[in-house]
Design a protein around this motif. Structure first.
Motif, mmCIF file in Angstrom:
data_model
loop_
_atom_site.group_PDB
_atom_site.id
_atom_site.type_symbol
_atom_site.label_atom_id
_atom_site.label_comp_id
_atom_site.label_asym_id
_atom_site.label_seq_id
_atom_site.Cartn_x
_atom_site.Cartn_y
_atom_site.Cartn_z
ATOM 1 N N ASN A 268 -48.831 102.977 -18.853
ATOM 2 C CA ASN A 268 -49.069 103.937 -18.037
ATOM 3 C C ASN A 268 -49.960 102.929 -16.698
ATOM 4 N N HIS A 269 -50.802 102.140 -17.199
ATOM 5 C CA HIS A 269 -51.470 101.530 -16.174
ATOM 6 C C HIS A 269 -50.532 100.436 -15.195
ATOM 7 N N TRP B 196 -48.710 102.926 -12.966
ATOM 8 C CA TRP B 196 -49.541 103.487 -11.959
ATOM 9 C C TRP B 196 -49.755 102.423 -10.758
ATOM 10 N N SER C 183 -49.728 94.812 -14.235
ATOM 11 C CA SER C 183 -50.658 95.891 -13.598
ATOM 12 C C SER C 183 -51.477 95.345 -12.249
ATOM 13 N N THR D 108 -56.898 107.374 -15.012
ATOM 14 C CA THR D 108 -55.700 108.369 -14.985
ATOM 15 C C THR D 108 -54.974 107.868 -13.782
ATOM 16 N N ALA D 109 -53.881 108.653 -13.592
ATOM 17 C CA ALA D 109 -52.757 108.528 -12.343
ATOM 18 C C ALA D 109 -53.574 109.112 -11.115
ATOM 19 N N VAL E 173 -55.826 106.278 -9.756
ATOM 20 C CA VAL E 173 -55.065 105.296 -8.912
ATOM 21 C C VAL E 173 -54.703 105.881 -7.644
ATOM 22 N N ASP E 174 -54.460 107.553 -7.489
ATOM 23 C CA ASP E 174 -54.182 107.958 -6.564
ATOM 24 C C ASP E 174 -55.299 108.117 -5.312
#
Length: 471
Positions: free
Chosen positions: A370-371, A374, A397, A451-452, A455-456
């Motif tokens: 995930n990291h 993202w 990442s 979480t996503a 990062v957003d």
């Protein structure tokens, strides 16, 4: 503090910790305080009489916590992560309560034997072949120092510790300019000297050492009467993720008979995912490897694993056996104090045991994947913005970028102002580096509970702050 008070305050501390972690998103990542502010708030002299725990704890909350940078914050995107998964924190509490010195097998048999097992678990998890043993050091700095001392002793035919370096051949160690400054420090402490750390030119997207130039430097040094001792290769360097061609470096080290140490302090954690192991293809040819579970895997600091192909060389370099440190009748057992520079050792394996069992390798792989996804997504979004440019493409990442300064403005000064504006804003935390002499801003996703959406938010904060610092 009697046992009842100890029980009550332990519960209070645990409750405080859970509340702290639950509310981290509401805090700025980095404190907005001036240097000396905390120092000035602490009494100038120690107390002569006991103070109540209520007052001590209240001062902790009012004076210390507001001055902390919150490394467990989900929007900590600076440096590299120093994760402390909650299960690791629980294990560390148990370690602190027992407060064992784990220097010898006999001083804590379970600590030694669990460390042996956990190091082998991690060997399997990373896809390393059988034949590598290992030890949990406090940090990659200590692991690298141990490796440099070993390569020094091997090159000097095991006479350095005995006779000192005076009158010996002038040793040389080779690396790129992408390695961590802990390598410089190891060279200092080992007595080799900064001038004998040879920096090899780098090339390509991942700024890998030029192995042709590396071998030429070694041969030239030998011709000049110098004594090549070893090579330090890099996988996932701190600045921009610089990564050497490990297979090529290992083959060359073998040809030249040199010790090879691989520093994968951050990126090594990603090797639990088979699809990322191409980044260190050939690593089985290394003499030692270091990676830090306390960075990306979630094991609380300090926890750095050094894998070693020939542990007898490390022990020969570091072991001192006075009578009071012998375990009579058990000459073949492992005493891990002989594998590291300090004599005293903490029980570091317990938190890894808890962590691996509570999350499983698949849970940890999901976090790392995930990291990386993202971070790649954020890099792509920034690259589409007309006023941003990517400086280095994502390595796992980690990537770096710059904001375009106004015409006539100094780009370095502009981007340093941008980093300061982002960190003063407080919603995220970033750091800067230099790439080819110019300032770039680093981003890495790696905090255990990010979480996503976090990062957003980084995209929004970066863009807002960049436009706010434009004239």
């Amino acid at each position: 503090m009697d046992n009842n008070e100890f029980r009550a305050w332990s519960r209070r501390a645990a409750d405080w910790g859970a509340d702290y972690r639950a509310n981290l998103r509401n805090r700025p990542v980095r404190p907005a305080i001036a240097p000396g502010e905390i120092f000035g708030s602490i009494e100038a002299s120690p107390p002569e009489t006991p103070e109540p725990m209520e007052k001590i704890f209240a001062d902790f909350e009012s004076k210390i916590v507001p001055g902390m940078t919150h490394w467990q914050h989900p929007r900590f995107f600076a440096y590299f992560p120093a994760n402390a998964a909650p299960v690791s924190v629980v294990a560390e509490y148990l370690v602190s309560v027992m407060a064992a010195q784990c220097m010898l097998w006999q001083t804590s048999p379970a600590a030694t034997e669990l460390e042996m097992r956990i190091v082998d678990w991690m060997r399997q998890a990373l896809g390393l072949p059988e034949g590598f043993s290992g030890v949990i050091q406090d940090s990659a700095s200590s692991a690298t120092l141990a490796a440099v001392l070993t390569m020094r002793e091997r090159a000097l035919d095991w006479q350095g510790n005995k006779k000192g370096l005076a009158g010996q051949g002038k040793l040389r160690v080779y690396c790129s300019d992408q390695v961590h400054t802990s390598i410089d420090r190891a060279i200092w402490v080992a007595g080799i000297g900064e001038e004998n750390l040879v920096r090899i030119p780098v090339a390509g997207r991942f700024r890998a050492m030029d192995t042709v130039a590396l071998e030429a430097a070694i041969l030239a040094d030998r011709e000049a009467g110098l004594l090549p001792a070893g090579i330090i290769a890099c996988v996932g360097g701190t600045s921009t993720g610089g990564t050497d061609d490990i297979a090529a470096v290992a083959a060359m080290a073998k040809r030249q008979g040199l010790y090879l140490h691989v520093d994968a302090a951050w990126a090594g954690s990603a090797m639990i995912c088979p699809e990322f192991r191409h980044f260190w293809a050939g690593v089985e040819g290394a003499d030692s490897i270091v990676f830090n579970p306390h960075k990306w895997l979630g094991a609380q600091f300090d926890c750095s694993i050094q894998f070693i192909r020939q542990p007898e060389d490390l022990v020969r370099t570091l072991a001192i056996r006075p009578e009071f440190l012998k375990t009579h009748g058990h000459d073949s057992i492992i005493n891990y104090s002989e594998w590291s520079v300090p004599l005293g050792r903490r029980f570091r394996a317990l938190k890894l045991w808890f962590l691996l069992r509570a999350h499983g390798l698949e849970g940890l792989r999901g976090m790392i994947r995930n990291h990386i996804a993202w971070s790649e997504g954020l890099a792509a979004r920034l690259a589409k913005e007309a006023d941003f440019e990517l400086v280095t493409e994502p390595m796992l990442s980690l990537f770096s970028f710059r904001h375009r300064a106004a015409p006539g403005a100094d780009p370095d000064e502009h981007n340093l102002r941008l980093v300061d504006a982002i960190n003063t804003d407080g919603r995220i935390y970033l750091t800067q580096t230099r790439v080819d002499g110019q300032v770039a801003i680093r981003f890495q996703a790696g905090q255990f509970e990010s979480t996503a959406a976090d990062v957003d938010m980084a995209f929004d904060v970066i863009c807002e702050c960049a436009r706010s610092v434009m004239p």
